[in-house]
Design a protein around this motif. Structure first.
Motif, PDB file in Angstrom:
ATOM      1  N   LYS A  49      -5.012  12.779 -11.068  1.00 20.42           N
ATOM      2  CA  LYS A  49      -3.584  12.014 -11.367  1.00 20.42           C
ATOM      3  C   LYS A  49      -3.089  11.946 -10.728  1.00 20.42           C
ATOM      4  O   LYS A  49      -2.332  10.627 -10.459  1.00 20.42           O
ATOM      5  N   ALA A  50      -2.718  12.803  -9.429  1.00 20.65           N
ATOM      6  CA  ALA A  50      -1.962  12.551  -8.520  1.00 20.65           C
ATOM      7  C   ALA A  50      -2.396  11.324  -7.428  1.00 20.65           C
ATOM      8  O   ALA A  50      -1.401   9.878  -7.322  1.00 20.65           O
ATOM      9  N   VAL A  51      -3.630  11.005  -8.064  1.00 21.91           N
ATOM     10  CA  VAL A  51      -4.525   9.661  -7.392  1.00 21.91           C
ATOM     11  C   VAL A  51      -3.750   8.717  -8.050  1.00 21.91           C
ATOM     12  O   VAL A  51      -3.033   7.470  -7.045  1.00 21.91           O
ATOM     13  N   THR A  52      -3.811   8.390  -9.160  1.00 19.96           N
ATOM     14  CA  THR A  52      -3.045   7.169  -9.998  1.00 19.96           C
ATOM     15  C   THR A  52      -1.841   7.546 -10.143  1.00 19.96           C
ATOM     16  O   THR A  52      -1.411   6.100 -10.204  1.00 19.96           O
ATOM     17  N   CYS A  53      -1.282   8.678  -8.673  1.00 22.04           N
ATOM     18  CA  CYS A  53       0.382   8.213  -8.808  1.00 22.04           C
ATOM     19  C   CYS A  53       0.742   7.252  -7.301  1.00 22.04           C
ATOM     20  O   CYS A  53       2.134   7.440  -7.327  1.00 22.04           O
ATOM     21  N   ILE A  54      -0.039   7.513  -6.206  1.00 20.78           N
ATOM     22  CA  ILE A  54       0.340   7.435  -5.104  1.00 20.78           C
ATOM     23  C   ILE A  54       0.019   6.181  -5.277  1.00 20.78           C
ATOM     24  O   ILE A  54      -0.689   5.061  -5.189  1.00 20.78           O
ATOM     25  N   ASP A  55       1.303   5.845  -4.618  1.00 19.94           N
ATOM     26  CA  ASP A  55       1.844   4.352  -3.401  1.00 19.94           C
ATOM     27  C   ASP A  55       1.054   4.206  -2.095  1.00 19.94           C
ATOM     28  O   ASP A  55       1.960   4.776  -1.695  1.00 19.94           O
ATOM     29  N   LEU A  56      -0.057   3.891  -1.738  1.00 18.89           N
ATOM     30  CA  LEU A  56      -1.227   3.710  -1.357  1.00 18.89           C
ATOM     31  C   LEU A  56      -0.371   3.110  -0.095  1.00 18.89           C
ATOM     32  O   LEU A  56       0.144   1.157   0.135  1.00 18.89           O
ATOM     33  N   THR A  57      -0.401   3.847   1.431  1.00 18.46           N
ATOM     34  CA  THR A  57       1.166   2.675   2.384  1.00 18.46           C
ATOM     35  C   THR A  57       0.647   2.499   3.725  1.00 18.46           C
ATOM     36  O   THR A  57      -0.215   3.113   3.972  1.00 18.46           O
ATOM     37  N   THR A  58       0.678   1.761   4.109  1.00 18.58           N
ATOM     38  CA  THR A  58       0.718   1.445   5.506  1.00 18.58           C
ATOM     39  C   THR A  58       1.993   0.128   5.543  1.00 18.58           C
ATOM     40  O   THR A  58       2.420  -0.305   5.378  1.00 18.58           O
ATOM     41  N   ASP A  88     -17.582  12.806 -14.553  1.00 20.20           N
ATOM     42  CA  ASP A  88     -18.134  11.788 -16.061  1.00 20.20           C
ATOM     43  C   ASP A  88     -15.827  10.958 -15.775  1.00 20.20           C
ATOM     44  O   ASP A  88     -16.320  10.831 -16.616  1.00 20.20           O
ATOM     45  N   MET A  89     -16.022  10.294 -14.921  1.00 19.60           N
ATOM     46  CA  MET A  89     -14.763  10.204 -14.320  1.00 19.60           C
ATOM     47  C   MET A  89     -14.788   8.585 -14.353  1.00 19.60           C
ATOM     48  O   MET A  89     -13.682   8.195 -13.868  1.00 19.60           O
ATOM     49  N   HIS A  90     -16.169   8.042 -14.015  1.00 19.17           N
ATOM     50  CA  HIS A  90     -16.009   6.653 -13.264  1.00 19.17           C
ATOM     51  C   HIS A  90     -15.554   5.374 -13.769  1.00 19.17           C
ATOM     52  O   HIS A  90     -15.242   4.291 -13.412  1.00 19.17           O
ATOM     53  N   ASP A  91     -15.581   5.657 -15.720  1.00 15.46           N
ATOM     54  CA  ASP A  91     -15.213   4.418 -16.200  1.00 15.46           C
ATOM     55  C   ASP A  91     -13.756   4.460 -16.670  1.00 15.46           C
ATOM     56  O   ASP A  91     -13.355   3.830 -17.540  1.00 15.46           O
ATOM     57  N   LYS A  92     -12.957   5.693 -16.000  1.00 18.61           N
ATOM     58  CA  LYS A  92     -12.023   5.560 -16.421  1.00 18.61           C
ATOM     59  C   LYS A  92     -10.470   4.595 -15.732  1.00 18.61           C
ATOM     60  O   LYS A  92      -9.667   4.673 -16.151  1.00 18.61           O
ATOM     61  N   GLY A  93     -11.257   3.352 -15.031  1.00 22.12           N
ATOM     62  CA  GLY A  93     -10.084   2.622 -14.197  1.00 22.12           C
ATOM     63  C   GLY A  93      -9.932   3.372 -13.487  1.00 22.12           C
ATOM     64  O   GLY A  93      -7.937   2.936 -12.962  1.00 22.12           O
ATOM     65  N   ILE A  94     -10.380   4.553 -12.510  1.00 22.39           N
ATOM     66  CA  ILE A  94      -9.056   5.560 -11.377  1.00 22.39           C
ATOM     67  C   ILE A  94      -8.336   4.955 -10.372  1.00 22.39           C
ATOM     68  O   ILE A  94      -9.537   4.035  -9.452  1.00 22.39           O
TER      69      ILE A  94
END
Length: 318
Positions: A49-58, A88-94
């Motif tokens: 869940k945290a990953v889906t909320c990250i603004d990956l920044t440089t 079993d999360m590979h097809d959830k579009g993370i």
């Protein structure tokens, strides 16, 4: 998706009567930090869940098209496919929530994501980031250029001088102009809380930013000496709650700067859940501004799946 915050007329009476109880805020922050966090599969779920909320920044002076490209590829596939598959999360579009770059790198990011068939948003810092001390005309042009190059989210910085000297009307008018310059792009307003002095000032700046039409309020640029801290976050999310109660509009929250460990990301999610509720646990109302956080989360997920920690070469670079 809830309706965007259109803002409202500046209500100075509301702003000026704000008083924040410092001791109560510090006590609440300690409670949240000392709370229990989820373990095992629940922890793994929260980390995804945290990953889906990250603004990956440089936001480095030596950003190049190639490291922006690498960042974009990491954002579209933030966790190794085999690890996701075993959960079993590979097809959830993370994916991460967005990639965040300087205005001059927006076109590179848009191009990389397009080539990868990704609809991931590109966010850009503008308005004389990080100090916000360039002329207003230049700052507005910077927003327009980033939007023209394809940024759909703009992280603006407020002029701290106005907040520190209590010039709330001038601050409101400035942010209003940025909101106009953003057009359809969502606007995240960075308060640079480490430079605002008091909790009361942070609350007032949060309120004025929301009245001026901010879609998100964000703690820091990541370049100040003090960045995202839990006490300041509590002040900001309570301003969000009060604004929502008064207007019906939900404004997002983005802590940024110094968030590096998976453990910290769990505390941030807990803070959002307890203070604002489950609705704020999604990327349209919560973002984590981070560059190195993802690597630690992926490490922890690797450990959850395999029972051991990876060597550095086993996880692709972010």
């Amino acid at each position: 998706m809830s309706a965007r915050n259109p803002g409202m007329d500046l209500d100075l009476e509301w702003v000026l009567k704000v008083r924040v109880n410092t001791q109560a805020v510090l006590k609440r922050a300690q409670q949240i930090q000392g709370g229990k966090v989820a373990k095992k599969q629940w922890q793994a779920a929260w980390l995804l869940k945290a990953v889906t909320c990250i603004d990956l920044t440089t936001l480095a002076g030596d950003d190049t098209p190639s490291n922006v490209h690498r960042l974009c590829m990491k954002a579209t596939q933030p966790i190794r496919h085999d690890l996701l598959k075993s959960m079993d999360m590979h097809d959830k579009g993370i994916t991460t929530a967005a990639v965040c770059v300087y205005p001059s790198r927006v076109a590179d990011a848009v191009k990389s994501l397009k080539a990868a068939n990704s609809s991931l948003p590109v966010a850009s810092v503008a308005t004389g980031f990080p100090a916000g001390q360039t002329p207003l005309k230049t700052r507005l042009e910077e927003v327009q250029m980033a939007v023209e190059d394809g940024a759909t989210e703009i992280d603006i910085v407020i002029n701290r001088t106005l907040a520190l000297t209590g010039q709330w009307r001038a601050l409101y008018d400035e942010i209003r102009q940025f909101r106009e310059a953003c057009g359809d792009a969502h606007m995240k307003t960075i308060l640079a809380v480490g430079e605002l002095g008091t909790f009361t000032n942070v609350y007032k700046a949060s309120l004025v930013s929301m009245m001026a039409g901010s879609d998100f309020i964000k703690t820091s640029t990541g370049k100040e000496s003090v960045n995202a801290t839990y006490p300041v976050a509590i002040v900001m999310v309570r301003a969000i709650r009060d604004y929502c109660l008064r207007t019906g509009y939900k404004v997002g929250f983005k802590p940024a700067g110094g968030i590096r460990t998976a453990q910290e990301s769990l505390v941030w999610l807990t803070l959002m859940k307890e203070e604002l509720g489950d609705e704020w646990l999604s990327p349209h109302l919560f973002r984590l501004g981070a560059s190195s956080l993802l690597a630690d989360i992926e490490r922890q997920i690797y450990h959850y799946v395999t029972g051991r920690y990876p060597a550095y070469h086993e996880l692709p670079m972010a």
